[in-house]
Each structure stands twice: as structure tokens, then as C-alpha cells.
Design a protein around this motif. Structure first.
Motif, PDB file in Angstrom:
ATOM      1  N   ILE A 103       1.082  -0.791   0.207  1.00 53.34           N
ATOM      2  CA  ILE A 103      -0.110  -0.425  -0.373  1.00 53.34           C
ATOM      3  C   ILE A 103       1.082   1.540  -0.388  1.00 53.34           C
ATOM      4  O   ILE A 103       0.696   1.974  -0.880  1.00 53.34           O
ATOM      5  CB  ILE A 103      -1.050  -0.228   0.962  1.00 53.34           C
ATOM      6  CG1 ILE A 103      -1.941  -1.205   0.923  1.00 53.34           C
ATOM      7  CG2 ILE A 103      -1.411   1.269   1.307  1.00 53.34           C
ATOM      8  CD1 ILE A 103      -2.573  -1.449   2.489  1.00 53.34           C
ATOM      9  N   ILE A 104       1.746   1.457   0.572  1.00 52.36           N
ATOM     10  CA  ILE A 104       3.083   2.549   0.717  1.00 52.36           C
ATOM     11  C   ILE A 104       3.334   2.642  -0.688  1.00 52.36           C
ATOM     12  O   ILE A 104       3.677   3.898  -0.961  1.00 52.36           O
ATOM     13  CB  ILE A 104       3.620   2.401   2.135  1.00 52.36           C
ATOM     14  CG1 ILE A 104       3.087   2.538   3.468  1.00 52.36           C
ATOM     15  CG2 ILE A 104       5.126   3.453   1.592  1.00 52.36           C
ATOM     16  CD1 ILE A 104       3.868   1.650   4.386  1.00 52.36           C
ATOM     17  N   VAL A 109       3.940   5.871  -5.728  1.00 51.63           N
ATOM     18  CA  VAL A 109       4.177   5.038  -7.279  1.00 51.63           C
ATOM     19  C   VAL A 109       3.324   6.619  -7.416  1.00 51.63           C
ATOM     20  O   VAL A 109       2.817   7.698  -8.391  1.00 51.63           O
ATOM     21  CB  VAL A 109       3.777   4.072  -7.522  1.00 51.63           C
ATOM     22  CG1 VAL A 109       3.553   4.439  -8.819  1.00 51.63           C
ATOM     23  CG2 VAL A 109       5.208   3.534  -7.809  1.00 51.63           C
ATOM     24  N   LEU A 110       2.042   6.421  -6.592  1.00 49.50           N
ATOM     25  CA  LEU A 110       0.563   7.734  -7.285  1.00 49.50           C
ATOM     26  C   LEU A 110       1.345   9.020  -6.578  1.00 49.50           C
ATOM     27  O   LEU A 110       1.266   9.945  -7.924  1.00 49.50           O
ATOM     28  CB  LEU A 110      -0.656   7.568  -6.339  1.00 49.50           C
ATOM     29  CG  LEU A 110      -1.635   6.031  -6.729  1.00 49.50           C
ATOM     30  CD1 LEU A 110      -2.073   5.587  -5.791  1.00 49.50           C
ATOM     31  CD2 LEU A 110      -1.722   6.067  -8.648  1.00 49.50           C
TER      32      LEU A 110
END
Length: 114
Positions: A103-104, A109-110
Motif C-alpha cells: 500500500i505504501i 507511485v501515485l
């Protein structure tokens, strides 16, 4: 003399570890469960029917008076429930699981993309 003792002790230690790895792969509760190949060949109607059978069996077990059972019968019920749970998870298709690290990484990346 010391080297021989160390060699024997090391051999015994490694042999005990090898036996334990094989013993952990055997499961008693999986005796009644379907194999992955059998589940893959089932249609969706068959899968739904099997899930309903599992649900009715679990409800029957919940309705039982477990205080009247012997220790061996309770142990058999536990192993049966574990096997049914594994089979139901295999029939249900599982799900998507993400770890905290994944998730991190996705969030980083987002942020970099945007």
C-alpha cells in the motif's frame, strides 16, 4: 575427539530439522476437502451447491451440544471445521490481499505520477 562430537551433534540436529519439515505438510482436516483440480473443473452451480452444503454442515455443528461429546469427538469436529473452512475459501475464490508495504509503495507511485 571434539571434532567427532561436533560432527555427530550437527548431523543429529540437521536430521531432526528435516523430519519436522515433512511432518508439517500433513493435515488431518483436509481429508474430506476437495482438491484444487476438482474445484477447477466444477461449474458455478456446483460450487454454489457445495458452499450451501458446507453452510448447512457448519450450522449442524453449531447446533450440537458439545459438552456431551468426548474429547476425541470434539477434536474430530475441529479438524472437520478447519477442512470445511479451507474448502469454502477455495470455492469462494479468496480475495485480493495487500500488505502495508504494498500500500505504501502504491501511494508513493501515485504521488510521483501526479
Amino acid at each position: 575427539m571434539k571434532k567427532k562430537i561436533y560432527l555427530i551433534a550437527l548431523t543429529m540436529l540437521l536430521s531432526v530439522g528435516a523430519f519436522n519439515s515433512y511432518a508439517s505438510t500433513v493435515t488431518d482436516g483436509a481429508l474430506t476437502a476437495l482438491t484444487k483440480e476438482q474445484i477447477a473443473t466444477m461449474t458455478t452451480e456446483q460450487k454454489q451447491a457445495r458452499v450451501e452444503e458446507i453452510k448447512t454442515r457448519v450450522n449442524e455443528i453449531k447446533a450440537m451440544k458439545k459438552s456431551e461429546l468426548t474429547k476425541e469427538e470434539r477434536k474430530e469436529l475441529r479438524t472437520e471445521l478447519k477442512g470445511l473452512k479451507h474448502e469454502a475459501n477455495a470455492l469462494g475464490g479468496g480475495g485480493v490481499y495487500l500488505s502495508v508495504g504494498a500500500i505504501i509503495i502504491i501511494i508513493l507511485v501515485l504521488i510521483l505520477i501526479l
